[in-house]
Design a protein around this motif. Structure first.
Motif, PDB file in Angstrom:
ATOM      1  N   ILE A  58       0.776  -1.171  -0.084  1.00 53.31           N
ATOM      2  CA  ILE A  58       0.126   0.005  -0.022  1.00 53.31           C
ATOM      3  C   ILE A  58       0.703   1.297  -0.015  1.00 53.31           C
ATOM      4  O   ILE A  58       0.611   2.003  -0.722  1.00 53.31           O
ATOM      5  N   LEU A  59       1.955   1.297   0.785  1.00 53.49           N
ATOM      6  CA  LEU A  59       2.671   2.453   0.931  1.00 53.49           C
ATOM      7  C   LEU A  59       3.607   2.529  -0.394  1.00 53.49           C
ATOM      8  O   LEU A  59       3.544   3.838  -0.808  1.00 53.49           O
ATOM      9  N   MET A  60       3.967   1.533  -0.908  1.00 53.83           N
ATOM     10  CA  MET A  60       4.607   1.626  -2.281  1.00 53.83           C
ATOM     11  C   MET A  60       4.025   2.239  -3.281  1.00 53.83           C
ATOM     12  O   MET A  60       4.259   3.359  -3.932  1.00 53.83           O
ATOM     13  N   GLN A  61       2.804   1.674  -3.340  1.00 56.27           N
ATOM     14  CA  GLN A  61       1.658   2.106  -4.422  1.00 56.27           C
ATOM     15  C   GLN A  61       1.442   3.673  -4.162  1.00 56.27           C
ATOM     16  O   GLN A  61       1.059   4.381  -5.300  1.00 56.27           O
ATOM     17  N   ILE A  62       1.115   3.959  -2.910  1.00 54.89           N
ATOM     18  CA  ILE A  62       0.871   5.272  -2.730  1.00 54.89           C
ATOM     19  C   ILE A  62       1.866   6.356  -2.981  1.00 54.89           C
ATOM     20  O   ILE A  62       1.835   7.298  -3.635  1.00 54.89           O
ATOM     21  N   SER A  63       3.256   5.856  -3.184  1.00 58.33           N
ATOM     22  CA  SER A  63       4.462   6.827  -3.224  1.00 58.33           C
ATOM     23  C   SER A  63       4.281   6.964  -4.852  1.00 58.33           C
ATOM     24  O   SER A  63       4.957   7.829  -5.086  1.00 58.33           O
ATOM     25  N   PHE A  64       3.598   6.367  -5.630  1.00 59.73           N
ATOM     26  CA  PHE A  64       3.634   6.428  -6.917  1.00 59.73           C
ATOM     27  C   PHE A  64       2.843   7.620  -7.259  1.00 59.73           C
ATOM     28  O   PHE A  64       2.572   8.079  -8.742  1.00 59.73           O
ATOM     29  N   GLY A  65       1.759   7.919  -6.501  1.00 65.71           N
ATOM     30  CA  GLY A  65       0.794   8.744  -6.678  1.00 65.71           C
ATOM     31  C   GLY A  65       1.402  10.254  -7.453  1.00 65.71           C
ATOM     32  O   GLY A  65       0.814  10.778  -8.470  1.00 65.71           O
ATOM     33  N   GLY A  66       2.540  10.812  -6.880  1.00 63.74           N
ATOM     34  CA  GLY A  66       3.166  11.888  -7.415  1.00 63.74           C
ATOM     35  C   GLY A  66       3.829  11.692  -8.631  1.00 63.74           C
ATOM     36  O   GLY A  66       3.568  12.567  -9.550  1.00 63.74           O
ATOM     37  N   PHE A  67       4.270  10.565  -8.849  1.00 66.46           N
ATOM     38  CA  PHE A  67       4.803  10.232 -10.311  1.00 66.46           C
ATOM     39  C   PHE A  67       3.744  10.173 -11.170  1.00 66.46           C
ATOM     40  O   PHE A  67       3.918  10.810 -12.374  1.00 66.46           O
ATOM     41  N   TYR A  68       2.574   9.411 -11.037  1.00 61.59           N
ATOM     42  CA  TYR A  68       1.789   9.131 -12.230  1.00 61.59           C
ATOM     43  C   TYR A  68       0.858  10.161 -12.370  1.00 61.59           C
ATOM     44  O   TYR A  68       0.443  10.426 -13.678  1.00 61.59           O
ATOM     45  N   ASN A  69       0.608  11.116 -11.439  1.00 63.38           N
ATOM     46  CA  ASN A  69      -0.230  12.253 -11.703  1.00 63.38           C
ATOM     47  C   ASN A  69       0.607  13.736 -12.068  1.00 63.38           C
ATOM     48  O   ASN A  69      -0.007  14.508 -12.603  1.00 63.38           O
ATOM     49  N   PHE A  70       1.816  13.885 -11.540  1.00 65.96           N
ATOM     50  CA  PHE A  70       2.399  14.882 -11.452  1.00 65.96           C
ATOM     51  C   PHE A  70       3.754  15.084 -12.023  1.00 65.96           C
ATOM     52  O   PHE A  70       4.352  16.191 -12.180  1.00 65.96           O
ATOM     53  N   PHE A  71       4.472  13.745 -12.444  1.00 64.13           N
ATOM     54  CA  PHE A  71       5.532  13.907 -13.048  1.00 64.13           C
ATOM     55  C   PHE A  71       5.729  14.858 -14.149  1.00 64.13           C
ATOM     56  O   PHE A  71       6.861  15.726 -14.054  1.00 64.13           O
ATOM     57  N   PHE A 186      -5.441   4.739  -5.845  1.00 63.16           N
ATOM     58  CA  PHE A 186      -6.399   5.935  -5.375  1.00 63.16           C
ATOM     59  C   PHE A 186      -6.259   6.745  -4.584  1.00 63.16           C
ATOM     60  O   PHE A 186      -6.075   7.894  -4.652  1.00 63.16           O
ATOM     61  N   LEU A 187      -5.490   5.995  -3.478  1.00 62.00           N
ATOM     62  CA  LEU A 187      -5.026   6.895  -2.296  1.00 62.00           C
ATOM     63  C   LEU A 187      -3.887   8.066  -2.623  1.00 62.00           C
ATOM     64  O   LEU A 187      -3.726   8.946  -2.230  1.00 62.00           O
ATOM     65  N   GLY A 188      -3.130   7.290  -3.321  1.00 59.99           N
ATOM     66  CA  GLY A 188      -1.865   8.051  -3.637  1.00 59.99           C
ATOM     67  C   GLY A 188      -2.125   9.249  -4.592  1.00 59.99           C
ATOM     68  O   GLY A 188      -1.556  10.221  -4.547  1.00 59.99           O
ATOM     69  N   SER A 189      -3.264   9.046  -5.410  1.00 53.61           N
ATOM     70  CA  SER A 189      -3.598   9.973  -6.171  1.00 53.61           C
ATOM     71  C   SER A 189      -4.330  11.263  -5.617  1.00 53.61           C
ATOM     72  O   SER A 189      -3.805  12.474  -5.753  1.00 53.61           O
ATOM     73  N   ILE A 190      -4.895  10.938  -4.482  1.00 52.34           N
ATOM     74  CA  ILE A 190      -5.650  12.184  -3.732  1.00 52.34           C
ATOM     75  C   ILE A 190      -4.257  12.525  -2.887  1.00 52.34           C
ATOM     76  O   ILE A 190      -4.280  13.889  -2.654  1.00 52.34           O
ATOM     77  N   ILE A 191      -3.699  11.905  -2.205  1.00 52.94           N
ATOM     78  CA  ILE A 191      -2.575  12.217  -1.357  1.00 52.94           C
ATOM     79  C   ILE A 191      -1.559  13.196  -2.031  1.00 52.94           C
ATOM     80  O   ILE A 191      -1.023  14.132  -1.662  1.00 52.94           O
ATOM     81  N   SER A 192      -1.251  12.720  -3.198  1.00 58.66           N
ATOM     82  CA  SER A 192      -0.019  13.537  -4.103  1.00 58.66           C
ATOM     83  C   SER A 192      -0.669  14.999  -4.335  1.00 58.66           C
ATOM     84  O   SER A 192      -0.031  15.691  -4.387  1.00 58.66           O
ATOM     85  N   GLY A 193      -2.111  14.917  -4.594  1.00 59.42           N
ATOM     86  CA  GLY A 193      -2.843  16.138  -4.779  1.00 59.42           C
ATOM     87  C   GLY A 193      -2.724  17.316  -3.660  1.00 59.42           C
ATOM     88  O   GLY A 193      -2.399  18.433  -3.686  1.00 59.42           O
ATOM     89  N   TRP A 194      -2.820  16.675  -2.399  1.00 60.72           N
ATOM     90  CA  TRP A 194      -2.433  17.437  -1.072  1.00 60.72           C
ATOM     91  C   TRP A 194      -0.844  17.850  -0.991  1.00 60.72           C
ATOM     92  O   TRP A 194      -0.709  18.858  -0.511  1.00 60.72           O
ATOM     93  N   LEU A 195      -0.241  17.079  -1.441  1.00 59.35           N
ATOM     94  CA  LEU A 195       1.148  17.312  -1.004  1.00 59.35           C
ATOM     95  C   LEU A 195       1.989  17.960  -2.303  1.00 59.35           C
ATOM     96  O   LEU A 195       3.116  18.428  -2.031  1.00 59.35           O
ATOM     97  N   TYR A 196       1.330  18.236  -3.430  1.00 55.55           N
ATOM     98  CA  TYR A 196       1.904  18.979  -4.571  1.00 55.55           C
ATOM     99  C   TYR A 196       2.837  20.120  -4.035  1.00 55.55           C
ATOM    100  O   TYR A 196       2.006  21.047  -3.446  1.00 55.55           O
ATOM    101  N   GLY A 197       3.776  20.240  -4.793  1.00 50.67           N
ATOM    102  CA  GLY A 197       4.610  21.297  -4.467  1.00 50.67           C
ATOM    103  C   GLY A 197       6.231  21.076  -4.589  1.00 50.67           C
ATOM    104  O   GLY A 197       6.177  19.751  -5.057  1.00 50.67           O
ATOM    105  N   GLU A 198       7.007  21.997  -4.388  1.00 46.17           N
ATOM    106  CA  GLU A 198       8.325  21.610  -4.461  1.00 46.17           C
ATOM    107  C   GLU A 198       8.853  20.298  -3.653  1.00 46.17           C
ATOM    108  O   GLU A 198      10.076  19.630  -3.981  1.00 46.17           O
ATOM    109  N   HIS A 199       8.186  20.037  -2.487  1.00 41.90           N
ATOM    110  CA  HIS A 199       8.749  18.851  -1.801  1.00 41.90           C
ATOM    111  C   HIS A 199       8.041  17.493  -2.056  1.00 41.90           C
ATOM    112  O   HIS A 199       8.070  16.621  -1.387  1.00 41.90           O
ATOM    113  N   LEU A 200       7.107  17.752  -2.964  1.00 44.63           N
ATOM    114  CA  LEU A 200       6.177  16.458  -3.233  1.00 44.63           C
ATOM    115  C   LEU A 200       7.168  15.070  -3.600  1.00 44.63           C
ATOM    116  O   LEU A 200       6.602  14.158  -2.713  1.00 44.63           O
TER     117      LEU A 200
END
Length: 216
Positions: A58-71, A186-200
């Protein structure tokens, strides 16, 4: 891969073409879903006997949220042209396909848990590279090579591991896909949206390393 490279040179919005291609692919795949040669087991799945793996997944795939959505957006914001972004995506795909072709030669030399841990660790390093080398194409390209482990080796090793610990292999694989590439994605997409920025990708790196520490 070709979609990313070719259409990165056009200024037209091809999102609708992409959606149509996905729909057609899914419709076509319906004809190949059922494998009647696979023996169906009725035994249930006990998540507790491998809870560390499921949580790490779960943690591994959540970490992909920023990559798949904001790379791509992240790179564009750091002045990397969209044409280069197309090639960066392609590098990841090439690395993935390449390792799939040769992994049978070495993957069974170590226990699947070894490859799972290594893949998660390298994935954390991969996200950290995107953070500290933001805007530097060479280093980002090198980080994309790690996709060979982040996806290919991790995926294969996870399936091998599940086949060792669960009698009902079909159900285990279904849960693996649903939890990892459904719920966690799904969780990764949501969380990456919250975290998006220079430190994503620093945050994504921390999320991945937590999965590695759990596996230890």
């Amino acid at each position: 891969m070709l979609f990313g490279i070719i259409f990165s040179y056009f200024k037209i919005n091809f999102i609708y073409v992409f959606i149509i291609l996905i729909i057609l692919t899914n419709i076509t795949s319906l004809y190949f879903l059922e494998d009647k040669s696979v023996k169906k087991e009725k035994e249930s799945i006990n998540f507790l006997i491998a809870w560390k793996f499921w949580l790490a997944l779960i943690l591994m795939q959540i970490s992909f949220g920023g990559f798949y959505n904001f790379f791509t957006i992240y790179n564009l914001n750091h002045h990397i042209p969209k044409e280069i972004n197309g090639w960066l995506w392609a590098i990841g795909v090439i690395a993935e396909i390449g390792i799939f072709l040769i992994q049978h030669k070495f993957i069974k030399k170590f226990h699947p848990l070894f490859w799972i841990k290594l893949s998660i660790l390298l994935t954390s390093i991969r996200w950290f590279m995107l953070y500290i080398f933001a805007g530097k194409v060479i280093f980002i390209a090198l980080s994309q090579l790690i996709h060979a482990f982040s996806f290919a080796i991790f995926h294969t090793s996870a399936l091998l591991y599940l086949s060792k610990i669960y009698k009902n292999k079909t159900l285990a694989q279904q849960f693996y896909a649903g939890i990892g590439y459904g719920l966690a994605a799904f969780l990764g997409s949501i969380i990456s949206g919250w975290l998006y920025g220079e430190h994503l990708f620093l945050y994504e790196s921390v999320i991945a390393i937590l999965g590695f520490l759990i596996m230890l």
